[in-house]
Write a protein that holds these residues in place. Structure first.
Motif, PDB file in Angstrom:
ATOM      1  N   LEU A  51       0.810  -1.221   0.000  1.00  0.00           N
ATOM      2  CA  LEU A  51       0.000   0.000   0.000  1.00  0.00           C
ATOM      3  C   LEU A  51       0.844   1.272   0.000  1.00  0.00           C
ATOM      4  CD1 LEU A  51      -2.743  -1.174   2.500  1.00  0.00           C
ATOM      5  CD2 LEU A  51      -3.105  -0.584   0.095  1.00  0.00           C
ATOM      6  N   GLY A  52       2.151   1.128  -0.062  1.00  0.00           N
ATOM      7  CA  GLY A  52       3.013   2.307  -0.076  1.00  0.00           C
ATOM      8  C   GLY A  52       3.038   3.059   1.234  1.00  0.00           C
ATOM      9  N   MET A  53       2.847   2.329   2.350  1.00  0.00           N
ATOM     10  CA  MET A  53       2.806   2.961   3.673  1.00  0.00           C
ATOM     11  C   MET A  53       4.219   2.983   4.257  1.00  0.00           C
ATOM     12  SD  MET A  53      -0.671   1.026   4.938  1.00  0.00           S
ATOM     13  CE  MET A  53      -0.625   1.687   6.612  1.00  0.00           C
ATOM     14  N   SER A  54       5.035   3.878   3.732  1.00  0.00           N
ATOM     15  CA  SER A  54       6.456   3.898   4.095  1.00  0.00           C
ATOM     16  C   SER A  54       6.703   4.438   5.491  1.00  0.00           C
ATOM     17  CB  SER A  54       7.232   4.738   3.078  1.00  0.00           C
ATOM     18  OG  SER A  54       6.772   6.086   3.079  1.00  0.00           O
ATOM     19  N   ARG A  55       5.694   5.086   6.090  1.00  0.00           N
ATOM     20  CA  ARG A  55       5.873   5.660   7.436  1.00  0.00           C
ATOM     21  C   ARG A  55       5.031   4.910   8.462  1.00  0.00           C
ATOM     22  NH1 ARG A  55      10.115   8.070   8.613  1.00  0.00           N
ATOM     23  NH2 ARG A  55       9.120   9.503  10.084  1.00  0.00           N
ATOM     24  N   THR A  56       4.930   3.606   8.304  1.00  0.00           N
ATOM     25  CA  THR A  56       4.215   2.757   9.256  1.00  0.00           C
ATOM     26  C   THR A  56       5.162   1.674   9.732  1.00  0.00           C
ATOM     27  OG1 THR A  56       2.092   3.189   8.192  1.00  0.00           O
ATOM     28  CG2 THR A  56       2.231   1.238   9.593  1.00  0.00           C
ATOM     29  N   ALA A  57       5.221   1.456  11.044  1.00  0.00           N
ATOM     30  CA  ALA A  57       6.194   0.525  11.613  1.00  0.00           C
ATOM     31  C   ALA A  57       5.694   0.031  12.956  1.00  0.00           C
ATOM     32  CB  ALA A  57       7.553   1.211  11.771  1.00  0.00           C
ATOM     33  N   THR A  58       6.406  -0.936  13.523  1.00  0.00           N
ATOM     34  CA  THR A  58       6.158  -1.403  14.885  1.00  0.00           C
ATOM     35  C   THR A  58       7.423  -1.177  15.704  1.00  0.00           C
ATOM     36  OG1 THR A  58       7.001  -3.685  14.835  1.00  0.00           O
ATOM     37  CG2 THR A  58       4.859  -3.283  13.782  1.00  0.00           C
ATOM     38  N   PRO A  59       7.361  -1.340  17.013  1.00  0.00           N
ATOM     39  CA  PRO A  59       8.582  -1.189  17.811  1.00  0.00           C
ATOM     40  C   PRO A  59       9.711  -2.108  17.364  1.00  0.00           C
ATOM     41  CG  PRO A  59       6.673  -1.142  19.244  1.00  0.00           C
ATOM     42  CD  PRO A  59       6.168  -1.514  17.873  1.00  0.00           C
ATOM     43  N   LEU A  60       9.390  -3.278  16.813  1.00  0.00           N
ATOM     44  CA  LEU A  60      10.425  -4.219  16.383  1.00  0.00           C
ATOM     45  C   LEU A  60      11.117  -3.779  15.099  1.00  0.00           C
ATOM     46  CD1 LEU A  60       8.801  -7.652  17.279  1.00  0.00           C
ATOM     47  CD2 LEU A  60      10.448  -6.295  18.577  1.00  0.00           C
ATOM     48  N   ASP A  61      10.574  -2.763  14.418  1.00  0.00           N
ATOM     49  CA  ASP A  61      11.258  -2.160  13.277  1.00  0.00           C
ATOM     50  C   ASP A  61      12.307  -1.143  13.722  1.00  0.00           C
ATOM     51  OD1 ASP A  61       9.922  -3.402  11.046  1.00  0.00           O
ATOM     52  OD2 ASP A  61       8.150  -2.218  11.555  1.00  0.00           O
ATOM     53  N   ASN A  62      12.356  -0.853  15.037  1.00  0.00           N
ATOM     54  CA  ASN A  62      13.287   0.135  15.590  1.00  0.00           C
ATOM     55  C   ASN A  62      13.228   1.468  14.842  1.00  0.00           C
ATOM     56  OD1 ASN A  62      14.617  -1.515  17.669  1.00  0.00           O
ATOM     57  ND2 ASN A  62      15.377  -2.712  15.930  1.00  0.00           N
ATOM     58  N   PRO A  63      12.046   2.065  14.738  1.00  0.00           N
ATOM     59  CA  PRO A  63      11.951   3.359  14.047  1.00  0.00           C
ATOM     60  C   PRO A  63      12.739   4.439  14.793  1.00  0.00           C
ATOM     61  CG  PRO A  63       9.918   2.867  15.228  1.00  0.00           C
ATOM     62  CD  PRO A  63      10.756   1.636  15.308  1.00  0.00           C
ATOM     63  N   ASP A  64      13.199   5.414  14.045  1.00  0.00           N
ATOM     64  CA  ASP A  64      13.991   6.504  14.608  1.00  0.00           C
ATOM     65  C   ASP A  64      13.103   7.370  15.506  1.00  0.00           C
ATOM     66  OD1 ASP A  64      15.604   8.635  15.187  1.00  0.00           O
ATOM     67  OD2 ASP A  64      15.984   9.209  13.100  1.00  0.00           O
ATOM     68  N   PRO A  65      13.423   7.475  16.806  1.00  0.00           N
ATOM     69  CA  PRO A  65      12.588   8.295  17.704  1.00  0.00           C
ATOM     70  C   PRO A  65      12.480   9.749  17.271  1.00  0.00           C
ATOM     71  CG  PRO A  65      14.076   6.897  18.978  1.00  0.00           C
ATOM     72  CD  PRO A  65      14.507   6.789  17.541  1.00  0.00           C
ATOM     73  N   SER A  66      13.483  10.248  16.543  1.00  0.00           N
ATOM     74  CA  SER A  66      13.433  11.656  16.130  1.00  0.00           C
ATOM     75  C   SER A  66      12.344  11.901  15.094  1.00  0.00           C
ATOM     76  CB  SER A  66      14.784  12.086  15.558  1.00  0.00           C
ATOM     77  OG  SER A  66      15.067  11.407  14.338  1.00  0.00           O
ATOM     78  N   GLY A  67      11.827  10.828  14.490  1.00  0.00           N
ATOM     79  CA  GLY A  67      10.753  10.974  13.525  1.00  0.00           C
ATOM     80  C   GLY A  67       9.373  10.852  14.133  1.00  0.00           C
ATOM     81  N   MET A  68       9.319  10.695  15.480  1.00  0.00           N
ATOM     82  CA  MET A  68       8.045  10.550  16.177  1.00  0.00           C
ATOM     83  C   MET A  68       7.564  11.895  16.714  1.00  0.00           C
ATOM     84  SD  MET A  68       7.577   7.283  16.027  1.00  0.00           S
ATOM     85  CE  MET A  68       8.556   5.820  15.702  1.00  0.00           C
ATOM     86  N   ALA A  69       6.256  12.016  16.859  1.00  0.00           N
ATOM     87  CA  ALA A  69       5.691  13.223  17.469  1.00  0.00           C
ATOM     88  C   ALA A  69       6.148  13.339  18.916  1.00  0.00           C
ATOM     89  CB  ALA A  69       4.174  13.170  17.401  1.00  0.00           C
ATOM     90  N   GLY A  70       6.468  14.551  19.344  1.00  0.00           N
ATOM     91  CA  GLY A  70       6.917  14.774  20.709  1.00  0.00           C
ATOM     92  C   GLY A  70       5.839  14.466  21.729  1.00  0.00           C
ATOM     93  N   LEU A  71       6.246  13.834  22.837  1.00  0.00           N
ATOM     94  CA  LEU A  71       5.336  13.459  23.915  1.00  0.00           C
ATOM     95  C   LEU A  71       5.661  14.253  25.169  1.00  0.00           C
ATOM     96  CD1 LEU A  71       5.445   9.570  23.480  1.00  0.00           C
ATOM     97  CD2 LEU A  71       3.654  11.126  22.704  1.00  0.00           C
ATOM     98  N   TYR A  72       4.626  14.607  25.922  1.00  0.00           N
ATOM     99  CA  TYR A  72       4.810  15.428  27.122  1.00  0.00           C
ATOM    100  C   TYR A  72       3.875  14.964  28.229  1.00  0.00           C
ATOM    101  CZ  TYR A  72       7.284  18.342  23.797  1.00  0.00           C
ATOM    102  OH  TYR A  72       8.171  18.784  22.847  1.00  0.00           O
ATOM    103  N   SER A  73       4.282  15.241  29.452  1.00  0.00           N
ATOM    104  CA  SER A  73       3.458  14.954  30.624  1.00  0.00           C
ATOM    105  C   SER A  73       3.264  16.249  31.396  1.00  0.00           C
ATOM    106  CB  SER A  73       4.145  13.916  31.515  1.00  0.00           C
ATOM    107  OG  SER A  73       3.515  13.851  32.780  1.00  0.00           O
TER     108      SER A  73
END
Length: 682
Positions: free
Chosen positions: A214-236
């Protein structure tokens, strides 16, 4: 599917389509409205960031973002910023099972044990559970076995790997197929089923069969070890600065990262815009009204109505326009997502966020779709919001007084009081300071709220159990309206317990138990993971919704479809070395008597014992206000809570090794067995 040529031929046009900025002016009003409401989410409703997309006829015609990303403002939000999609990821494991069914490798109505022979439970009824029941939430499994499932930048597969062992010690809460009640464990079990049948790990399976085609190049699981810098920032709200990325390690249940654009590409499976991935029969089966097969309230406007995987196959308000809408939401501790699909119109919208909630995201998705339908001339106008009208009070029949009593839902009990003049008062026993909800008896036999937004009735079902039935329209200013129709709680019947059982529970009443088997990277520590036991005000023989079944055991026996009966656990108490522990749903807690005052002298230390259990301490008065310095081991962390249970330091997040200790606080040290924390206090 295995051949690269086939993968190329299956590439949908949507994967190469122009995004919102280049899609022309056809959706100008929709794009403008989406941007305004996304800004409302981030500016008014506490959402940190939001990302959204709308696909129509295979073209992504709306795409945008709002809010903040990294703390320094150096990494902008884009269409490629990835978010955790939580339970929206259940649609991937559902599609995976349906793919195997298409190939003749899985029969949805054969027992799961045929595919996972090592799956066993204490309750012999488990042999009746089928793959269909896993996907429509009717398996009867108790709910969520999620110890160490939510970790910070740690893809430890413990929660997945130990599920079958955990289920061995559990019973079912209902006959398989009796009713649909939200159940996370069913989808982790479905993930394991996919792996057993396919001979492939789940992450590889969804990549090969769904995301790559499906050309979903920006979909992954934790086991794909995606780059954290490409994730949305999280805050508490209680911790300064950006949090590490959240890893959800029950992938079938909720461990997928994606983007709004990728999710709407995925939706094309369900709108018929791509071929060769799932059969039409499989897609059609997923959108059937599975929830009607078991116990369920009478039909009414609703946002919940399970298909296979789907939260709703008749999502409000689209039925008012004669349009079928499918929906799936998802919430982790920090990420939130919503996907809404209009299969008959080849349209879908996805909204992802850091902070906020899936409900708010779904309202934005609904609004995008309604605006697009209006711009296309499919609907004339967006309908006004609904209510049940101004309540007209009536005399309440005397026999209604029999419905007064204590009702229960997951982890709480509700007192229903009925006055002679027809006022119904509902109060949560565990929250004595929370205002009671008031309703008035009306001529149609229901109780209504004064503003006309909510109706309440009492229903005795064919199973002989009595429920509080709630129908409600909830309006979120500026965003829209959602509707719910659900059994909110079940009436508890008197339950006498033997003297020995009563004495044991009287001794526990008022105690607290502290979790000891969460990993040092666990996001569970963001909220003090403490289990209180409070029998005050509840029905004798119960602890909230849980029936006291023995001196050392309790279990909820409520049978409520939908959401109010989810995650009902069995609690088992036992002593080890004179210390009492309680186990529930894979989590282990220790009695507060084992939590001693912290001593931090010149040579003091806290060492994790061979069992790996975390060590908890209270902050003594003489230590409050002083600075604790911790020499951290490689695989360990500490968390400090104030007297209200709010986190003031979590070394996994901050990297700090010093903290000013709060008055009446508690501190936990967690790490691998043998980890040693050297402490000093000044």
């Amino acid at each position: 599917m295995a051949a690269s040529l086939a993968l190329t031929l299956l590439m949908p046009t949507g994967a190469m389509a122009a995004t919102g900025q280049n899609a022309g002016k056809d959706y100008e009003n929709t794009r403008k409205a989406a941007a305004e409401k996304a800004a409302l989410l981030t500016e008014t409703y506490g959402t940190t960031s939001v990302q959204y997309a709308l696909i129509d006829q295979g073209n992504i015609v709306v795409s945008g973002q709002s809010g903040r990303n990294d703390e320094e403002g150096k990494i902008p939000l884009t269409a490629e910023t990835m978010y955790g999609i939580g339970s929206t990821g259940k649609m991937f494991v559902t599609a995976a099972v349906m793919k195997l069914a298409d190939e003749g490798k899985v029969d949805l109505d054969k027992p799961v044990v045929q595919y996972i022979p090592e799956f066993t439970m204490k309750d012999e009824r488990y042999k009746q559970i089928t793959p269909r029941m896993l996907l429509n939430h009717s398996s009867g499994l108790r709910g969520s076995t999620l110890a160490n499932a939510f970790l910070f930048e740690d893809n430890d597969t413990y929660a997945h790997d130990t599920l079958l062992e955990q289920l061995k010690g559990q019973t079912l809460k209902a006959d398989p197929g009796a009713f649909s009640v939200y159940c996370n464990d069913g989808f982790t079990l479905a993930e394991i089923l996919v792996e057993r049948v396919s001979g492939t790990d789940y992450t590889t399976f969804i990549r090969e069969h769904f995301t790559e085609p499906l050309g979903m190049s920006r979909t992954a699981t934790p086991l794909d070890n995606p780059d954290p810098s490409g994730m949305a920032g999280l805050y508490s709200p209680t911790i300064k600065g950006q949090l590490p990325n959240e890893s959800v390690n029950v992938i079938g249940t909720g461990g997928v990262y994606s983007t709004a654009e990728d999710l709407v590409r995925f939706s094309q499976i369900f709108t018929g815009q791509v071929e060769g991935i799932l059969s039409d029969a499989a897609v059609s089966a997923m959108e059937q009204e599975e929830y009607k097969k078991g116990l369920w309230p009478e039909e009414a406007d609703n946002s919940i109505g399970y298909g296979l995987g789907w939260d709703s196959v008749n999502l409000f308000p689209f039925g008012d326009y004669g349009i079928k809408a499918l929906a799936k939401g998802g919430d982790t501790l920090l990420y939130h997502a919503a996907l809404v699909v209009l299969p008959e119109h080849n349209m879908a919208a996805a909204v992802l966020s850091s902070g906020g909630s899936s409900t708010l995201n779904q309202l934005l998705a609904n609004d995008m779709l309604l605006n697009a339908l209006k711009e296309k001339g499919i609907i004339d106008a967006i309908k006004p919001e609904k209510s049940y009208g101004e309540p007209v009070k009536a005399d309440m029949p005397e026999e209604m007084r029999a419905y007064a009593g204590v009702y229960a839902a997951t982890s709480q009990s509700i007192r229903a009081d009925l006055s002679e003049d027809g006022e119904l008062s509902l109060s949560i026993i565990q929250l004595p300071d929370y205002p009671a909800e008031k309703y008035f008896y009306t001529a149609d036999g229901s109780f209504m709220s004064e503003d006309g937004s909510t109706k309440v009735e009492f229903v005795t079902e064919k199973n002989g159990r009595t429920y509080i039935w709630v129908r409600s329209y909830a309006t979120i200013p500026g965003l829209g309206q959602t509707a719910l129709s659900y059994y909110a709680a079940e009436k508890l019947e008197p339950h006498d317990v033997p003297a020995r059982t009563a004495a044991a529970w009287k001794q526990r009443d008022g105690s607290k138990y502290y979790v000891v088997n969460e990993k040092y990277t666990s996001a569970a520590y963001l909220q003090a993971p403490i289990l209180p036991i409070d029998l005050t005000g509840g029905l004798p023989g119960y602890w909230a919704d849980r029936q006291l079944t023995g001196p050392d055991s309790a279990a909820s026996n409520v049978q409520i479809p939908g959401m109010s009966g989810r995650d009902i656990m069995e609690f088992s108490f036992a002593k080890q070395g004179g210390t009492e522990y309680v186990e529930a749903g894979g989590s282990i807690f220790v009695h507060e008597k084992a939590v001693k005052p912290l001593y931090a002298g010149k040579k003091s230390a806290a060492t994790i014992q061979a069992n790996g259990y975390a060590k908890w301490y209270t902050v003594p008065d003489k230590a409050a206000g002083k600075t604790l310095t911790v020499k951290l081991p490689k695989n360990g962390a500490f968390v400090v809570y104030d007297g209200n249970g709010a986190v003031i330091e979590f070394s996994t997040i901050t990297g700090n090794n010093k903290v000013v200790l709060p008055k009446d606080g508690v501190i936990v040290f967690a790490g691998d067995a043998g980890a040693r924390f050297e402490l000093s206090l000044k």
